[in-house]
Motif scaffolding. Structure first.
Motif, PDB file in Angstrom:
ATOM      1  N   TYR A  47      53.471   8.056 -22.629  1.00  0.00           N
ATOM      2  CA  TYR A  47      52.718   7.611 -21.461  1.00  0.00           C
ATOM      3  C   TYR A  47      53.321   6.335 -20.874  1.00  0.00           C
ATOM      4  CZ  TYR A  47      49.069  11.068 -22.306  1.00  0.00           C
ATOM      5  OH  TYR A  47      48.375  12.243 -22.455  1.00  0.00           O
ATOM      6  N   LYS A  48      53.861   5.477 -21.711  1.00  0.00           N
ATOM      7  CA  LYS A  48      54.518   4.259 -21.229  1.00  0.00           C
ATOM      8  C   LYS A  48      55.725   4.619 -20.370  1.00  0.00           C
ATOM      9  CE  LYS A  48      56.682  -0.027 -22.895  1.00  0.00           C
ATOM     10  NZ  LYS A  48      58.034   0.214 -22.337  1.00  0.00           N
ATOM     11  N   ASN A  49      56.449   5.620 -20.785  1.00  0.00           N
ATOM     12  CA  ASN A  49      57.650   6.026 -20.058  1.00  0.00           C
ATOM     13  C   ASN A  49      57.351   6.582 -18.677  1.00  0.00           C
ATOM     14  OD1 ASN A  49      59.386   5.252 -22.120  1.00  0.00           O
ATOM     15  ND2 ASN A  49      59.410   7.280 -23.093  1.00  0.00           N
ATOM     16  N   ILE A  50      56.157   7.136 -18.491  1.00  0.00           N
ATOM     17  CA  ILE A  50      55.840   7.688 -17.161  1.00  0.00           C
ATOM     18  C   ILE A  50      55.039   6.712 -16.314  1.00  0.00           C
ATOM     19  CG2 ILE A  50      55.967  10.082 -17.939  1.00  0.00           C
ATOM     20  CD1 ILE A  50      52.957  10.223 -17.996  1.00  0.00           C
ATOM     21  N   GLY A  51      54.865   5.475 -16.832  1.00  0.00           N
ATOM     22  CA  GLY A  51      54.319   4.441 -15.976  1.00  0.00           C
ATOM     23  C   GLY A  51      52.947   3.894 -16.309  1.00  0.00           C
ATOM     24  N   PHE A  52      52.354   4.303 -17.413  1.00  0.00           N
ATOM     25  CA  PHE A  52      51.031   3.788 -17.769  1.00  0.00           C
ATOM     26  C   PHE A  52      51.141   2.375 -18.332  1.00  0.00           C
ATOM     27  CE2 PHE A  52      49.919   8.190 -17.351  1.00  0.00           C
ATOM     28  CZ  PHE A  52      48.591   8.180 -16.959  1.00  0.00           C
ATOM     29  N   LYS A  53      50.203   1.520 -17.925  1.00  0.00           N
ATOM     30  CA  LYS A  53      50.154   0.124 -18.384  1.00  0.00           C
ATOM     31  C   LYS A  53      49.201  -0.035 -19.569  1.00  0.00           C
ATOM     32  CE  LYS A  53      50.700  -4.416 -18.072  1.00  0.00           C
ATOM     33  NZ  LYS A  53      50.030  -5.174 -16.986  1.00  0.00           N
ATOM     34  N   SER A 105      51.180   6.720 -31.806  1.00  0.00           N
ATOM     35  CA  SER A 105      52.166   5.866 -31.151  1.00  0.00           C
ATOM     36  C   SER A 105      53.194   6.661 -30.349  1.00  0.00           C
ATOM     37  CB  SER A 105      52.865   4.996 -32.190  1.00  0.00           C
ATOM     38  OG  SER A 105      53.440   5.793 -33.214  1.00  0.00           O
ATOM     39  N   GLU A 106      53.524   7.872 -30.776  1.00  0.00           N
ATOM     40  CA  GLU A 106      54.496   8.667 -30.030  1.00  0.00           C
ATOM     41  C   GLU A 106      53.946   9.056 -28.661  1.00  0.00           C
ATOM     42  OE1 GLU A 106      57.628   9.044 -30.928  1.00  0.00           O
ATOM     43  OE2 GLU A 106      57.077   7.795 -32.646  1.00  0.00           O
ATOM     44  N   ALA A 107      52.652   9.402 -28.610  1.00  0.00           N
ATOM     45  CA  ALA A 107      52.029   9.716 -27.323  1.00  0.00           C
ATOM     46  C   ALA A 107      51.980   8.476 -26.443  1.00  0.00           C
ATOM     47  CB  ALA A 107      50.620  10.268 -27.536  1.00  0.00           C
ATOM     48  N   VAL A 108      51.692   7.339 -27.057  1.00  0.00           N
ATOM     49  CA  VAL A 108      51.656   6.078 -26.305  1.00  0.00           C
ATOM     50  C   VAL A 108      53.020   5.791 -25.677  1.00  0.00           C
ATOM     51  CG1 VAL A 108      51.386   3.574 -26.489  1.00  0.00           C
ATOM     52  CG2 VAL A 108      49.761   5.090 -27.636  1.00  0.00           C
TER      53      VAL A 108
END
Length: 493
Positions: free
Chosen positions: A128-134, A122-125
């Motif tokens: 990635y969410k913070n840099i724009g991944f949907k 979840s930390e990696a998720v």
């Protein structure tokens, strides 16, 4: 849940949509981990745009999932105008170096993290969410319990998981074996699938029978050698450590019986592997998972879905596993041999031929038959007798027009393997499971002469005339006479 199917070319994309996929993923030349798939190039964006118009609401994902070197990023920049012609809804990437470029040039397209990135926490998720991944395409080495925990931690991130197809023995496909043994890098899209080869293990004194303790010591020594059965004389070292071996051929993933568990875990998209697989594979696997999902969602009953799911046994496959989803020891189980099926795809069925086109072909056949008959009647009796004798021997030289039959329909027909009207054939479609057509229930017609054909194969123009009504995107299959249940055939790889 979304059903996401593979499409190695425009044709496969069409069948993925027709057989029930909500979305399909493609690769573009030089930027995909399946460079041996046909992939997409030149003016195919026009055909893709037509397909998306034909199937409104269907999505298109594009895999740019190689590890990029600087030269490849330069090439990507040079091709941006070309990529923009495709109606791409999302890019699947593992190399975050191209993320700013895609965000700038394709502001409307979503970013999906490739399974190659092995995102399993979840930390990696969150990062990635913070840099724009949907969306995150989860690493295949994750369990359903871990997926549920990630969804609880980051509920607004879409999660995608593989449910069917070949598994890679390396973590999320990051394998160096292919490059080591053949010089073909999997990370550049050239994987030679060396994990599927058949190896034998030995050493300089292979006739000696050793104890289990000696075997373990030998395996950990690094002195063992492997030889692939079709590459005689080429030896490579093998090392075995605690609870693993460096040479493994994993079983294929099959999760169709467990889709409710994916839904309960919070998975948003179910992904089928196989951009290098056949049209038949794409169609049949997509159809099976579509029906299974429809049953879960209450659109059809489990009993209605069951025969479609059972058809997975008639698609090329190896032994199956549930992978890491329940217990990682299941993923450790290996198998041998290539994918196999008792059926061959023999033809693709196109549009129905009706109206003036049908009548014109009928008239052409009648005219050609009259010309043939008139010429025969004007021959010298001896020449006519010789000609008739020749026609008895060479039946394919006969000129026999098709006759109109009540209830019969004519369709465009693209032959892929040799068939003849004496054979029993089977139709499969998005609407019905399978339909067996016996000899006498169908005819193959030459679309230029309007006369019957004794056989047809790849490259021969043809139409089919049959008593059966065939929906759009119907396929024709025949049984492979060389298939033997339980026997792994040499595919000559």
């Amino acid at each position: 849940m979304e059903l996401l199917s593979p499409a190695g070319n425009v044709e496969k994309l069409s069948y993925a949509y027709a057989y029930g996929a909500d979305a399909a993923y493609i690769g573009l030349k030089k930027f995909s981990l399946r460079v041996k798939a046909d992939n997409f190039y030149e003016d195919e964006y026009k055909k893709v745009s037509e397909l998306k118009a034909k199937y409104p609401g269907k999505r298109l994902h594009c895999a740019l999932n190689i590890s990029f070197h600087d030269e490849e990023i330069d090439l990507l920049k040079q091709n941006l105008d070309y990529f923009k012609q495709y109606p791409i809804d999302a890019f699947i990437v593992q190399d975050i170096g191209i993320v700013p470029l895609l965000q700038k040039e394709f502001p409307e397209a979503e970013l999906h993290l490739s399974t190659q990135a092995s995102c399993v926490n979840s930390e990696a998720v969150k990062m990635y969410k913070n840099i724009g991944f949907k969306r995150i395409v989860l690493g295949r080495e994750i369990s359903l319990n871990q997926i549920r925990r990630i969804k609880d931690s980051v509920p607004d991130m879409e999660l995608e998981a593989f449910v069917h197809g070949a598994m890679c023995i390396a973590y999320a496909g990051r394998c160096l074996m292919s490059a080591y043994l053949t010089g073909r890098s999997a990370q550049s899209g050239f994987c030679s699938h060396t994990c599927r080869w058949n190896f034998k293990i030995g050493n300089e004194n292979s006739s000696h029978i050793i104890t289990p303790e000696e075997a373990k010591a030998l395996a950990e020594s690094g002195t063992m050698l492997i030889e692939e059965e079709q590459r005689k004389g080429e030896f490579f070292p093998i090392y075995e450590g605690e609870d693993y071996t460096a040479i493994l051929s994993s079983k294929d993933l099959r999760m169709i019986e467990h889709l409710q568990d994916f839904k309960d875990a919070g998975v948003d998209s179910l992904k089928i592997e196989g951009r290098m697989k056949s049209v038949y594979y794409v169609a049949m696997v997509t159809r099976a998972y579509r029906k299974a999902l429809d049953a879960i969602e209450g659109k059809i009953s489990q009993e209605e879905a069951a025969p479609f799911i059972a058809e997975l046994e008639n698609v090329a496959h190896r032994q199956s596993t549930t992978g890491f989803y329940y217990n990682k020891t299941e993923a450790d189980k290996t198998t041998i041999g290539a994918s196999d099926s008792k059926f061959e795809l023999a033809a693709e069925i196109g549009k129905e031929i009706t109206g003036k086109a049908f009548e014109d072909l009928y008239e052409t056949g009648q005219k050609n038959y009259k010309t043939f008959s008139d010429n025969l009647e004007t021959m010298h009796p001896a020449a006519k007798a010789a000609r008739l004798k020749d026609l008895e021997i060479h039946t394919d030289r006969r000129v026999v027009p098709f006759e109109k039959k009540d209830g019969w329909k004519m369709y465009e027909f693209t032959a892929l393997n040799k068939i003849d009207p004496s054979m029993g054939i089977e139709f499969v479609s998005p609407e019905f499971v399978s339909l067996t057509a016996k000899s006498g229930e169908w005819e193959i017609i030459n679309p230029e002469t309007g006369t019957k054909m004794n056989w047809v194969c790849d490259g021969h123009p043809c139409v089919i005339y049959t008593k059966y009504t065939l929906p759009a995107s119907t396929l024709l299959r025949t049984e492979d006479p060389e298939y033997v249940e339980g026997i792994i055939r040499d595919t000559g790889r």
